[in-house]
Design a protein around this motif. Structure first.
Motif, PDB file in Angstrom:
ATOM      1  N   ASP A  82       0.949  -1.156   0.019  1.00  0.00           N
ATOM      2  CA  ASP A  82       0.009   0.073  -0.069  1.00  0.00           C
ATOM      3  C   ASP A  82       0.918   1.464   0.059  1.00  0.00           C
ATOM      4  O   ASP A  82       2.215   1.304  -0.080  1.00  0.00           O
ATOM      5  CB  ASP A  82      -0.789   0.032   1.133  1.00  0.00           C
ATOM      6  CG  ASP A  82      -0.275   0.150   2.448  1.00  0.00           C
ATOM      7  OD1 ASP A  82       0.107   1.135   3.006  1.00  0.00           O
ATOM      8  OD2 ASP A  82       0.078  -0.986   3.060  1.00  0.00           O
ATOM      9  N   GLU A  83       0.286   2.398  -0.264  1.00  0.00           N
ATOM     10  CA  GLU A  83       1.019   3.531  -0.418  1.00  0.00           C
ATOM     11  C   GLU A  83       1.908   4.041   0.714  1.00  0.00           C
ATOM     12  O   GLU A  83       2.985   4.662   0.535  1.00  0.00           O
ATOM     13  CB  GLU A  83       0.314   4.952  -0.873  1.00  0.00           C
ATOM     14  CG  GLU A  83      -0.854   4.944   0.095  1.00  0.00           C
ATOM     15  CD  GLU A  83      -1.902   6.056  -0.367  1.00  0.00           C
ATOM     16  OE1 GLU A  83      -1.370   7.115  -1.071  1.00  0.00           O
ATOM     17  OE2 GLU A  83      -3.020   6.065  -0.212  1.00  0.00           O
ATOM     18  N   SER A  84       1.647   3.691   2.124  1.00  0.00           N
ATOM     19  CA  SER A  84       2.286   3.887   3.120  1.00  0.00           C
ATOM     20  C   SER A  84       3.897   3.280   3.089  1.00  0.00           C
ATOM     21  O   SER A  84       4.519   3.682   3.739  1.00  0.00           O
ATOM     22  CB  SER A  84       1.705   3.433   4.328  1.00  0.00           C
ATOM     23  OG  SER A  84       1.706   1.852   4.554  1.00  0.00           O
ATOM     24  N   GLU A 100      -3.270   2.673  -3.616  1.00  0.00           N
ATOM     25  CA  GLU A 100      -3.477   3.887  -3.204  1.00  0.00           C
ATOM     26  C   GLU A 100      -4.798   4.455  -3.381  1.00  0.00           C
ATOM     27  O   GLU A 100      -5.478   3.935  -4.228  1.00  0.00           O
ATOM     28  CB  GLU A 100      -2.320   4.902  -3.774  1.00  0.00           C
ATOM     29  CG  GLU A 100      -2.273   4.968  -5.342  1.00  0.00           C
ATOM     30  CD  GLU A 100      -1.236   5.622  -5.816  1.00  0.00           C
ATOM     31  OE1 GLU A 100      -0.182   6.005  -5.126  1.00  0.00           O
ATOM     32  OE2 GLU A 100      -1.309   6.173  -6.776  1.00  0.00           O
TER      33      GLU A 100
END
Length: 236
Positions: free
Chosen positions: A127-129, A225
């Motif tokens: 995921d974007e994190s 995202e």
């Protein structure tokens, strides 16, 4: 923008499913470790059960991946049984713009590196994190160490400028023990100017089995995202 845990879970599921859909019948698939890859393994099982996929073989990177593969009906084999791995699907704790990874949050990075490196196509699902501009900025470098060598390896890592911390179990007294029966030092570096050089230097310390720097291994990064409030999958 603050993303809720439920939204992060949704992103992980979307990106895991997207990776699993790239698997075709007859393929040998490296089954990675972690929460995002778990969704990919579940999707592979669903496609097998529905008849959309046939004759795939899974090579698990950990005990967790093995348990999930069995749960979802994926035939499992070892590296002794196959002459290739077509696709490996695995997560990462950090991904930088050069597609260099830090892995090992689940203490499975040694087996992951073996299997992911052998794959014809290694797909990283995050995921974007997990995207960072500078490697090591949010996550320490996991180093798997033989138990008898913890003290000298700790001293050697400190001489390299690292700050090592023995990983301790959660809801378990004592240190985390890997599937190989070893311990993990999580090493924080203020700066990693050359990940490839650091990877080699760490692995050359006697007593170190493997570390969580994955340099030049990832082929495709699938990133979950949010865009305008909707989950999307981006490739790079």
């Amino acid at each position: 923008m603050t993303i809720s845990p439920e939204a992060i879970k949704q992103l992980k599921q979307e990106v895991g499913i997207a990776a699993a859909r790239r698997v075709k019948s007859g393929m040998v698939v490296g089954l990675g470790t972690g929460s995002t890859t778990a969704f990919a393994i579940a999707e592979l099982g669903a496609r097998l059960a529905g008849g959309e996929l046939k004759d795939i073989v899974g090579i698990p990177t950990s005990f967790q991946a093995s348990v999930l593969g069995k749960k979802y009906g994926i035939p499992l084999r070892t590296l002794d049984d196959v002459d290739r791995i077509d696709i490996a699907i695995d997560g990462a704790d950090e991904v930088d713009p050069a597609k260099t990874l830090i892995k090992g949050g689940g203490a499975a990075h040694t087996r992951e590196k073996v299997i992911d490196s052998l794959a014809g196509l290694f797909i990283v699902v995050v995921d974007e994190s997990k995207l960072v501009d500078k490697l090591g900025s949010t996550f320490a470098v996991p180093v798997e160490v033989l138990p008898m060598a913890i003290a000298p390896v700790t001293r050697a890592v400190e001489k390299l400028g690292g700050k090592p911390e023995l990983r301790m179990g959660i809801k378990k007294d004592g240190p985390v023990i890997t599937d190989q029966g070893n311990m993990v030092l999580d090493v924080t570096f203020d700066n990693i100017p050359d990940a490839a050089e650091l990877e080699k230097t760490l692995n050359n310390i006697p007593g170190v089995l493997e570390n969580g720097l994955f340099v030049g291994v990832a082929d495709l990064i699938l990133v979950g995202e949010f865009k305008d409030g909707n989950p999307i999958i981006r490739e790079f």
